[in-house]
Design a protein around this motif. Structure first.
Motif, PDB file in Angstrom:
ATOM      1  N   UNK A 108      -6.111   5.304  -2.625  1.00  0.00           N
ATOM      2  CA  UNK A 108      -5.061   6.058  -1.928  1.00  0.00           C
ATOM      3  C   UNK A 108      -3.764   5.966  -2.723  1.00  0.00           C
ATOM      4  N   UNK A 109      -3.074   7.093  -2.870  1.00  0.00           N
ATOM      5  CA  UNK A 109      -1.775   7.135  -3.541  1.00  0.00           C
ATOM      6  C   UNK A 109      -0.696   7.326  -2.485  1.00  0.00           C
ATOM      7  N   UNK A 110       0.197   6.333  -2.381  1.00  0.00           N
ATOM      8  CA  UNK A 110       1.276   6.369  -1.403  1.00  0.00           C
ATOM      9  C   UNK A 110       2.588   6.641  -2.129  1.00  0.00           C
ATOM     10  N   UNK A 111       3.259   7.715  -1.777  1.00  0.00           N
ATOM     11  CA  UNK A 111       4.552   8.037  -2.388  1.00  0.00           C
ATOM     12  C   UNK A 111       5.668   7.348  -1.627  1.00  0.00           C
ATOM     13  N   UNK A 145       5.955   7.892   2.330  1.00  0.00           N
ATOM     14  CA  UNK A 145       6.842   6.998   3.065  1.00  0.00           C
ATOM     15  C   UNK A 145       8.281   7.340   2.712  1.00  0.00           C
ATOM     16  N   UNK A 146       9.058   7.755   3.702  1.00  0.00           N
ATOM     17  CA  UNK A 146      10.462   8.096   3.486  1.00  0.00           C
ATOM     18  C   UNK A 146      11.333   6.867   3.741  1.00  0.00           C
ATOM     19  N   UNK A 147      12.247   6.605   2.808  1.00  0.00           N
ATOM     20  CA  UNK A 147      13.134   5.459   2.952  1.00  0.00           C
ATOM     21  C   UNK A 147      14.254   5.710   3.941  1.00  0.00           C
ATOM     22  N   UNK A 148      15.128   4.724   4.068  1.00  0.00           N
ATOM     23  CA  UNK A 148      16.198   4.791   5.059  1.00  0.00           C
ATOM     24  C   UNK A 148      17.280   5.798   4.745  1.00  0.00           C
ATOM     25  N   UNK A 149      17.270   6.378   3.538  1.00  0.00           N
ATOM     26  CA  UNK A 149      18.306   7.349   3.180  1.00  0.00           C
ATOM     27  C   UNK A 149      17.949   8.769   3.618  1.00  0.00           C
ATOM     28  N   UNK A 184       3.141 -15.032  -6.067  1.00  0.00           N
ATOM     29  CA  UNK A 184       3.775 -14.691  -4.795  1.00  0.00           C
ATOM     30  C   UNK A 184       2.736 -14.571  -3.687  1.00  0.00           C
ATOM     31  N   UNK A 185       3.111 -14.844  -2.473  1.00  0.00           N
ATOM     32  CA  UNK A 185       2.161 -14.661  -1.371  1.00  0.00           C
ATOM     33  C   UNK A 185       1.886 -13.184  -1.169  1.00  0.00           C
ATOM     34  N   UNK A 186       0.773 -12.879  -0.544  1.00  0.00           N
ATOM     35  CA  UNK A 186       0.431 -11.489  -0.281  1.00  0.00           C
ATOM     36  C   UNK A 186       1.401 -10.937   0.751  1.00  0.00           C
ATOM     37  N   UNK A 187       2.070  -9.865   0.420  1.00  0.00           N
ATOM     38  CA  UNK A 187       2.951  -9.206   1.378  1.00  0.00           C
ATOM     39  C   UNK A 187       2.540  -7.756   1.592  1.00  0.00           C
ATOM     40  N   UNK A 188       1.562  -7.274   0.823  1.00  0.00           N
ATOM     41  CA  UNK A 188       1.174  -5.876   0.932  1.00  0.00           C
ATOM     42  C   UNK A 188       0.140  -5.662   2.017  1.00  0.00           C
ATOM     43  N   UNK A 189       0.325  -4.615   2.812  1.00  0.00           N
ATOM     44  CA  UNK A 189      -0.628  -4.276   3.864  1.00  0.00           C
ATOM     45  C   UNK A 189      -1.901  -3.708   3.249  1.00  0.00           C
ATOM     46  N   UNK A 190      -1.779  -2.889   2.219  1.00  0.00           N
ATOM     47  CA  UNK A 190      -2.925  -2.267   1.540  1.00  0.00           C
ATOM     48  C   UNK A 190      -2.887  -2.694   0.073  1.00  0.00           C
ATOM     49  N   UNK A 191      -3.415  -3.883  -0.268  1.00  0.00           N
ATOM     50  CA  UNK A 191      -3.186  -4.471  -1.592  1.00  0.00           C
ATOM     51  C   UNK A 191      -3.888  -3.794  -2.747  1.00  0.00           C
ATOM     52  N   UNK A 192      -4.696  -2.753  -2.497  1.00  0.00           N
ATOM     53  CA  UNK A 192      -5.325  -2.035  -3.607  1.00  0.00           C
ATOM     54  C   UNK A 192      -4.896  -0.567  -3.669  1.00  0.00           C
ATOM     55  N   UNK A 193      -3.926  -0.191  -2.869  1.00  0.00           N
ATOM     56  CA  UNK A 193      -3.398   1.173  -2.932  1.00  0.00           C
ATOM     57  C   UNK A 193      -2.495   1.304  -4.154  1.00  0.00           C
ATOM     58  N   UNK A 194      -2.344   2.523  -4.646  1.00  0.00           N
ATOM     59  CA  UNK A 194      -1.398   2.821  -5.723  1.00  0.00           C
ATOM     60  C   UNK A 194      -0.142   3.430  -5.123  1.00  0.00           C
ATOM     61  N   UNK A 195       0.982   3.268  -5.810  1.00  0.00           N
ATOM     62  CA  UNK A 195       2.252   3.781  -5.303  1.00  0.00           C
ATOM     63  C   UNK A 195       2.871   4.742  -6.303  1.00  0.00           C
ATOM     64  N   UNK A 196       3.505   5.770  -5.773  1.00  0.00           N
ATOM     65  CA  UNK A 196       4.154   6.802  -6.589  1.00  0.00           C
ATOM     66  C   UNK A 196       5.646   6.796  -6.288  1.00  0.00           C
ATOM     67  N   UNK A 197       6.492   6.380  -7.224  1.00  0.00           N
ATOM     68  CA  UNK A 197       7.926   6.394  -6.961  1.00  0.00           C
ATOM     69  C   UNK A 197       8.525   7.789  -7.098  1.00  0.00           C
TER      70      UNK A 197
END
Length: 494
Positions: A170-173, A273-277, A229-242
């Motif tokens: 899954x690619x999460x933007x 995922x839309x940020x706070x801005x 670092x400890x695991x903080x990711x909910x989906x630790x094998x997903x890819x992210x798109x900035x």
């Protein structure tokens, strides 16, 4: 009698025709297909003879795709298209002219790669890429953690969902400030992305840190870094798109936010995922969200708005409120503007260049948490579309002490394990359509039709029997007229 039978026959025919019309399902009305998003592409502006410039397609494929044998693929993307100087690419071995714009495959990466709509003219100077975590004017320095034990893991424990799904594929933007592509916990899973502010095809650096922190909540994994670092990711094998829409701590222009959503969809993200801005209530953003869902993309956004009015609800959109361990909102969210809640206070995150977690508070981190859950669901339930995924997350949320959605908390706290657990109701049923609605109506009308036919048949037999036993008037020659009442005789002359 004959006229009465004709009348009954006509009535019965009308009833049967009406039943036929009702029981025949209407032809489905197909909605017009959504307009395609703008054609955003990755492209390379051929430089003007710099020392390290590439001058043929083999060099382009080697530099930006790490495979010179893919020169044919680059050629097919550009064959015959008119270039800014009027020329065109007609052979794989052709020498490239300075100023040409070569469309590249989606997996191309490099400092000279641009992203966006093909312009008529672009500068050909090679952009400088800041060193990862180096900071600089307006940039955050590398951060160290502030310790503490995260409350989100024992409360929700996304690790319980990992036997069902880890978000792989899954690619999460993340539409915010960019992502630190050198972060060890995201190694190999940060796409180059796109900088909407400059039009460049890279956003894998971060001067604010919020985009990197969101990405770590979505997809960070353990096992790297000194110390790990400890695991903080909910989906630790997903890819992210900035996708960068802000470069400083100011609100993003709604048009840039809308463009950022369109870019994410065009790049193949299935969760945004839309940020706070981002301002979700702006019409341009609302329309971009609607278009994204129409292209099977789940959109996760902050519930808060600047003017206090709730953002409009949409299918496939999850409006998220951040809460503390006692499920109290971290901000004053407008009533009716929340679909689900997620951790938004003291959320463990990783900052730019960080190796240990840092606690942050804000709605954007609750958004990141829900986006991670969406990535889990998209992998666990590959047959579910964007609307079904969003509905699944909402309907499996934990309402706490509430028995139904509330204006302040929506459906409640998201539950990663419940959202990905498979079963007969794993994919929410689609809405009833015109192909199934007549079934109960058919049964009722069928019973009614049989009853009417039975009544008419009984009445016809009764009247026929009465006519057979009743004497009728006689004609002058003494013939009895069948069916006439006995008293309706033509009297004889006295």
């Amino acid at each position: 009698m004959s006229r009465l039978l004709v009348s009954w026959t006509r009535s019965l025919g009308c009833l049967m025709a009406t039943c036929t019309l009702v029981l025949t399902p209407p032809a489905p009305v197909r909605a017009a297909p959504p307009p395609p998003p703008p054609t955003y592409v990755k492209y390379y502006p051929v430089s003007d003879g710099a020392e390290d410039a590439v001058t043929d397609l083999t060099g382009v494929a080697a530099r930006f795709l790490a495979d010179p044998d893919r020169a044919d693929e680059v050629y097919r993307l550009n064959e015959g298209r008119r270039q800014p100087d009027g020329g065109a690419l007609t052979a794989v071995g052709q020498r490239l002219s300075p100023g040409w714009l070569l469309v590249l495959p989606w997996d191309a990466s490099g400092d000279e790669v641009r992203y966006g709509l093909l312009p008529a003219n672009v500068p050909t100077a090679k952009p400088a890429r800041p060193a990862p975590g180096a900071g600089g004017a307006g940039c955050v320095p590398a951060t160290s953690g502030d310790g503490g034990s995260p409350w989100t893991d024992p409360k929700l424990s996304p690790a319980r969902a990992w036997p069902h799904s880890t978000g792989a594929g899954v690619l999460v933007a993340v539409v915010d400030s960019g992502i630190d592509g050198e972060l060890a916990a995201l190694a190999g899973r940060v796409a180059p992305g796109s900088d909407v502010l400059t039009g460049k095809a890279r956003a894998d650096t971060d001067c604010l840190g919020t985009g990197t922190a969101m990405a770590s909540v979505i997809a960070a994994a353990s096992g790297t870094g000194p110390p790990a670092p400890p695991v903080v990711g909910v989906a630790p094998e997903a890819a992210v798109l900035p996708v960068r829409i802000v470069a400083d701590a100011t609100d993003a222009d709604p048009q840039r936010t809308a463009l950022g959503i369109e870019v994410a969809v065009s790049a193949g993200a299935t969760v945004v995922a839309l940020g706070g801005y981002a301002k979700l209530s702006d019409p341009a953003v609302t329309e971009a969200v609607r278009s994204a869902v129409a292209h099977d993309v789940v959109v996760v956004a902050p519930a808060a708005t600047a003017d206090g009015a709730p953002a409009p609800a949409q299918e496939g959109l999850l409006r998220v409120a951040g809460v503390d361990p006692d499920r109290r909102p971290v901000l004053a969210y407008p009533a009716g503007g929340v679909d689900v809640t997620a951790p938004g206070l003291d959320v463990p995150t990783l900052g730019v260049g960080a190796t240990t977690p840092r606690k942050r508070t804000g709605t954007e981190y609750a958004v990141a948490y829900v986006a991670g859950v969406a990535a889990l669901v998209r992998t666990a339930l590959p047959g579910a579309d964007a609307v079904q995924v969003a509905r699944r997350i909402a309907t499996t949320a934990d309402p706490g002490t509430r028995s139904s959605p509330s204006p302040e908390h929506g459906w409640g706290m998201v539950d990663p394990l419940a959202a990905v657990s498979t079963g007969p109701d794993a994919v929410p049923p689609a809405r009833a359509d015109s192909s199934v609605w007549p079934v109960p109506v058919a049964a009722g009308l069928g019973v009614l039709l049989l009853a009417v036919v039975g009544v008419l048949a009984r009445r016809a037999r009764r009247l026929t029997h009465r006519a057979a036993v009743s004497p009728g008037p006689s004609e002058p020659d003494g013939t009895v007229v069948a069916g006439a009442p006995a008293t309706a005789t033509r009297g004889a002359l006295p």
